[in-house]
Each structure stands twice: as structure tokens, then as C-alpha cells.
Write a protein that holds these residues in place. Structure first.
Motif, PDB file in Angstrom:
ATOM      1  N   UNK A 278       0.844  -1.206   0.000  1.00  0.00           N
ATOM      2  CA  UNK A 278       0.000   0.000   0.000  1.00  0.00           C
ATOM      3  C   UNK A 278       0.875   1.251   0.000  1.00  0.00           C
ATOM      4  N   UNK A 279       1.915   1.250   0.831  1.00  0.00           N
ATOM      5  CA  UNK A 279       2.843   2.398   0.863  1.00  0.00           C
ATOM      6  C   UNK A 279       3.518   2.559  -0.503  1.00  0.00           C
ATOM      7  N   UNK A 280       3.988   1.450  -1.018  1.00  0.00           N
ATOM      8  CA  UNK A 280       4.797   1.469  -2.240  1.00  0.00           C
ATOM      9  C   UNK A 280       3.987   1.933  -3.448  1.00  0.00           C
ATOM     10  N   UNK A 281       2.711   1.570  -3.464  1.00  0.00           N
ATOM     11  CA  UNK A 281       1.839   1.963  -4.591  1.00  0.00           C
ATOM     12  C   UNK A 281       1.595   3.461  -4.639  1.00  0.00           C
ATOM     13  N   UNK A 282       1.853   4.136  -3.499  1.00  0.00           N
ATOM     14  CA  UNK A 282       1.616   5.576  -3.445  1.00  0.00           C
ATOM     15  C   UNK A 282       2.377   6.324  -4.528  1.00  0.00           C
ATOM     16  N   UNK A 283       3.518   5.799  -4.947  1.00  0.00           N
ATOM     17  CA  UNK A 283       4.305   6.436  -6.001  1.00  0.00           C
ATOM     18  C   UNK A 283       3.972   5.767  -7.337  1.00  0.00           C
ATOM     19  N   UNK A 284       3.113   6.436  -8.103  1.00  0.00           N
ATOM     20  CA  UNK A 284       2.607   5.833  -9.344  1.00  0.00           C
ATOM     21  C   UNK A 284       3.704   5.626 -10.384  1.00  0.00           C
ATOM     22  N   UNK A 285       4.822   6.375 -10.244  1.00  0.00           N
ATOM     23  CA  UNK A 285       5.875   6.226 -11.261  1.00  0.00           C
ATOM     24  C   UNK A 285       6.411   4.799 -11.276  1.00  0.00           C
ATOM     25  N   UNK A 286       6.237   4.086 -10.161  1.00  0.00           N
ATOM     26  CA  UNK A 286       6.776   2.716 -10.091  1.00  0.00           C
ATOM     27  C   UNK A 286       6.061   1.793 -11.064  1.00  0.00           C
ATOM     28  N   UNK A 287       4.746   1.898 -11.158  1.00  0.00           N
ATOM     29  CA  UNK A 287       4.079   1.048 -12.160  1.00  0.00           C
ATOM     30  C   UNK A 287       4.037   1.708 -13.530  1.00  0.00           C
ATOM     31  N   UNK A 288       4.012   3.051 -13.540  1.00  0.00           N
ATOM     32  CA  UNK A 288       3.949   3.728 -14.845  1.00  0.00           C
ATOM     33  C   UNK A 288       5.275   3.604 -15.605  1.00  0.00           C
ATOM     34  N   UNK A 289       6.364   3.408 -14.870  1.00  0.00           N
ATOM     35  CA  UNK A 289       7.675   3.312 -15.529  1.00  0.00           C
ATOM     36  C   UNK A 289       7.987   1.918 -16.055  1.00  0.00           C
ATOM     37  N   UNK A 290       7.110   0.973 -15.763  1.00  0.00           N
ATOM     38  CA  UNK A 290       7.432  -0.430 -16.062  1.00  0.00           C
ATOM     39  C   UNK A 290       7.502  -0.727 -17.564  1.00  0.00           C
ATOM     40  N   UNK A 291       6.632  -0.085 -18.322  1.00  0.00           N
ATOM     41  CA  UNK A 291       6.588  -0.346 -19.774  1.00  0.00           C
ATOM     42  C   UNK A 291       7.915   0.040 -20.414  1.00  0.00           C
ATOM     43  N   UNK A 292       8.418   1.234 -20.074  1.00  0.00           N
ATOM     44  CA  UNK A 292       9.690   1.683 -20.668  1.00  0.00           C
ATOM     45  C   UNK A 292      10.836   0.786 -20.204  1.00  0.00           C
TER      46      UNK A 292
END
Ligand code: PMP
Ligand code: GLN
Length: 385
Positions: A278-292
């Protein structure tokens, strides 16, 4: 032995050990580079581990609520609203699961009964069919044909009937690395309109789509969302496949049935890990950066195989790359990957494992979720084949 003993009859007589276990074991025995089973060979970030330790040390080590801890369900709801524009109720429409496998199995167990038909698309991820058959459901297979693996919507239309209970879909797709388009989703919506069919949408690779393509979640499509249980997995997104935590979202009516089974299947999932996620998901760049992140690995791996005799199929999403080996050998794919593992030192998955009848199109699957050094070493060996 007394003769009245009830004989043991296998509920899954045709099922052996999953190909992922078989190939990873063979890779280990042979000391081969393991590009077979899909998992990263690099670590997640320390900050995630620190959050788990924090929640453990501060006494969060007992049962979580059956549906999952509230902060994680809130984080999941926020992500889905931001990315796909659909609002799921945190209390009644989101459940944290022990990975996607459990979510898929529980969804089938909760909704499929004897004689119900379930449509799947072949090549099909290996856990779907046994889950359906254990419930007495009838599997109806739709072909995704090489080399482009597009769904044949006319065939789907013809397959839908009064007994169709469920359609299981998976985009981005394992193993073919194809991604469904908005048109595909519109077709699915049109073909299920006016029916009671439930869609189970396996979206574990939702954040791994390449070349500017957009993941078409069922959550983007209100009509589909209303009949769908959508499954995802933190294993793929945060490089923690061994933690086995995922989730399912869907309308209250379906989720109520899902939870009836979930509560007696696993009841609930690892508490400190949920709080850390839950804490980690707070930073959306973590999942948004996965494609690149993975697109770079895909490109690196494909470039490394230039000049090899493998014929690479497109990879539009997931962390998999399919390859034909016609120019190298006419062996069956199972034999070919065994030889590749033993003699060349690179393990892969034979795609025939994803077909009920073992259909062998002489295609193998490589996982490129690996460090550059691993990919470089693997490509060097594969270029020599
Ligand atoms: N569905 C697909 C298409 C997958 O590839 C996988 C695992 N790689 C799963 C489900 C299972 O995910 P989990 O490890 O979270 O159970
Ligand atoms: N889904 C992973 C793959 O396709 C493997 C997961 C498993 O081993 N069950 O390789």
C-alpha cells in the motif's frame, strides 16, 4: 488391503507437473541460463523491503481483514480510477489475493458449475483449464493462430450459447506477447451483450505494454466492467513473483460470490506485505515506468539475437519473446528446449505446453525479465545455435 476400500481416482488425470517447474528444474540441473519460467533475476527496491520490516516490527503480524487491508484496497482503487477511469468500491468490490493464480482459481470455483461452458483462448495459460475442469465445467477452446495470434471473433460468436457461463481473457497475453485492441474489447462487449456471461480478465501484465500501445483493461469499458472480475498481480509489477500477492476487482454481485470461496480458500493474505505494498503503490511512477523499463529489455534481447537463426515474432507486451526455430531444427518444441537447455545452456518454454492437444507450431518462449549481463550471455549462446 480390504476390498471395500474406495479407489483413488484422479480429479485431473491428464495433468502432470507444470511446464514452468519442469523447465526451471532442468535449467538448474544443467546450470543453464533460465529464460523459461517468467520471473526477474533482479531485485525489487530496498525501500519496499524496509516497509515490510517496518510493518512487521510495529506489530502488524496477525490476520488481515478477509478482503485485504484497507490501505491496500484504497491504493488499488485509486490506481484503477486514475488509469482506467472506473471507480470500485473499496469495501465491496476489491479483494487482495495470494497472487493471480489463486484469484483465477477462486473466480472459477465461485462461478462455474458442472456442465457450464467456459471459453478460453489457446495458447492458454496453464492454470485456467484445470481450474475449470475441477469444477466440472466444460472448456471451449478458441484458437489464437500463429504468427499473429489474433482472436477470431466470428468463431467466438459461434461458440457462445445458452451454457456459456464465462469467458477468460488475458491481455497482454502470456505466452504470445500480443495485446488486445479497443476494437477487440468492443467485440467482446457486443458478443456478451444481453447474456449473463461473466468475463474473467487476467491483466497481470497490465503495466507492460510497448511502443505506445495502451492496455485495454475491462475497467476502461463500463459495459464490460459490469460483468468482469479483473485479476492482477504485484509479482509482475514490482519484481516480487515469490511474494504471491495479487488482487481481484469486480462489481459487488460477483465479488460477493468470489469472497464466499476466497474466505475458505486462503481467508486472507500476508499482513505486513499488504501494508508495505500500500505504501509502495503511493508512487505511481513505479508502475507507470514499467513499460519503458521492459521495452528496453525487449529491445536489448531482440538486438542480441540479431544474426541468430531464431525468427522473432513481435512482442507487444508482457516480458516474453516468442521465437520460431524452423531454420535450426525440425524437432518437436519439447525436444528442442531440452536440447537447448542441456547442450546450449539456455532454458526456454515450449509453446505446445499451452495447448490442450500439445499442438506444436515449433515456437519457443523466452523470458527477458533479466539483467543485461544475463541477456548478453544468453544471446551469445543462442546466436551460436
Ligand atoms: N496469469 C498469467 C497470464 C501469468 O503469466 C501468471 C504468472 N506468470 C499468472 C496468471 C499468475 O500470477 P501469480 O504469480 O501472481 O499467481
Ligand atoms: N506465469 C509464469 C510464466 O508464465 C510462471 C508462474 C508459475 O511458475 N506458475 O512463466
Amino acid at each position: 488391503m480390504p476390498s471395500y476400500q474406495h479407489p483413488l481416482v484422479s480429479r485431473l488425470p491428464r495433468v502432470g507437473t507444470t511446464i514452468f517447474t519442469v523447465m526451471s528444474r532442468m535449467a538448474q540441473e544443467c546450470g543453464a541460463i533460465n529464460l523459461s519460467q517468467g520471473f526477474p533475476d533482479f531485485n525489487a527496491e530496498d525501500v519496499l523491503f524496509e516497509r515490510v520490516a517496518h510493518w512487521m516490527r510495529t506489530g502488524n503480524n496477525q490476520y488481515a481483514p478477509m478482503a485485504g487491508v484497507a490501505p491496500l484496497r484504497e491504493a488499488i482503487a485509486a490506481k484503477i480510477a486514475a488509469l482506467y477511469g472506473m471507480d470500485y468500491d473499496v469495501d465491496s468490490e476489491i479483494t487482495v489475493t495470494a497472487g493471480a493464480t489463486q484469484a483465477l482459481f477462486t473466480a472459477v470455483a465461485a462461478l462455474v458449475g458442472p456442465g457450464d461452458e467456459v471459453i478460453v483462448f489457446e495458447p492458454v495459460y496453464d492454470s485456467y483449464v484445470p481450474a475449470i475442469e475441477l469444477q466440472g465445467g466444460k472448456v471451449v477452446r478458441m484458437r489464437l493462430a500463429a504468427p499473429d495470434y489474433r482472436p477470431d471473433w466470428d468463431a467466438v460468436r459461434a461458440a457462445i450459447g445458452p451454457r456459456t457461463r464465462m469467458i477468460m481473457i488475458n491481455s497482454p497475453h502470456n505466452p504470445t506477447a500480443t495485446v488486445w485492441s479497443a476494437d477487440d474489447m468492443n467485440m467482446l462487449a457486443a458478443l456478451t451483450r444481453g447474456t449473463g456471461i461473466v468475463v474473467v480478465s487476467d491483466e497481470v501484465y497490465e503495466h507492460i505494454v510497448f511502443d505506445g500501445l495502451v492496455h485495454q483493461s475491462c475497467a476502461c469499458h463500463p459495459e464490460l466492467a459490469a460483468r468482469s472480475l479483473i485479476v492482477s498481480s504485484f509479482g509482475k509489477t514490482y519484481h516480487i513473483t515469490g511474494w504471491k500477492v495479487g488482487y481481484v476487482v469486480g462489481p459487488r454481485e460477483l465479488m460477493t460470490e468470489f469472497r464466499k470461496v476466497h474466505q475458505f480458500n486462503v481467508f486472507t493474505v500476508n499482513t505486513p506485505v499488504q501494508l508495505a505494498l500500500a505504501d509502495y503503490m503511493g508512487d505511481a511512477s513505479r508502475h507507470l515506468g514499467l513499460a519503458a523499463f521492459y521495452q528496453e529489455k525487449r529491445d536489448f534481447f531482440r538486438a542480441g539475437l540479431e544474426g541468430s537463426r531464431f525468427e522473432l515474432l513481435p512482442s507487444a507486451g508482457t516480458y516474453f519473446q516468442l521465437a520460431r526455430y524452423r531454420a535450426i531444427s525440425d524437432e518437436p518444441d519439447v525436444r528442442f528446449v531440452e536440447r537447448l537447455t542441456r547442450d546450449i545452456g539456455v532454458a526456454a518454454i515450449p509453446v505446445s505446453a499451452f495447448f490442450d492437444n500439445g499442438l506444436d507450431e515449433r515456437v519457443v518462449r523466452f523470458c527477458f525479465a533479466k539483467n543485461e549481463a544475463t541477456l548478453t550471455a544468453a544471446c551469445e549462446r543462442l546466436r551460436a545455435v
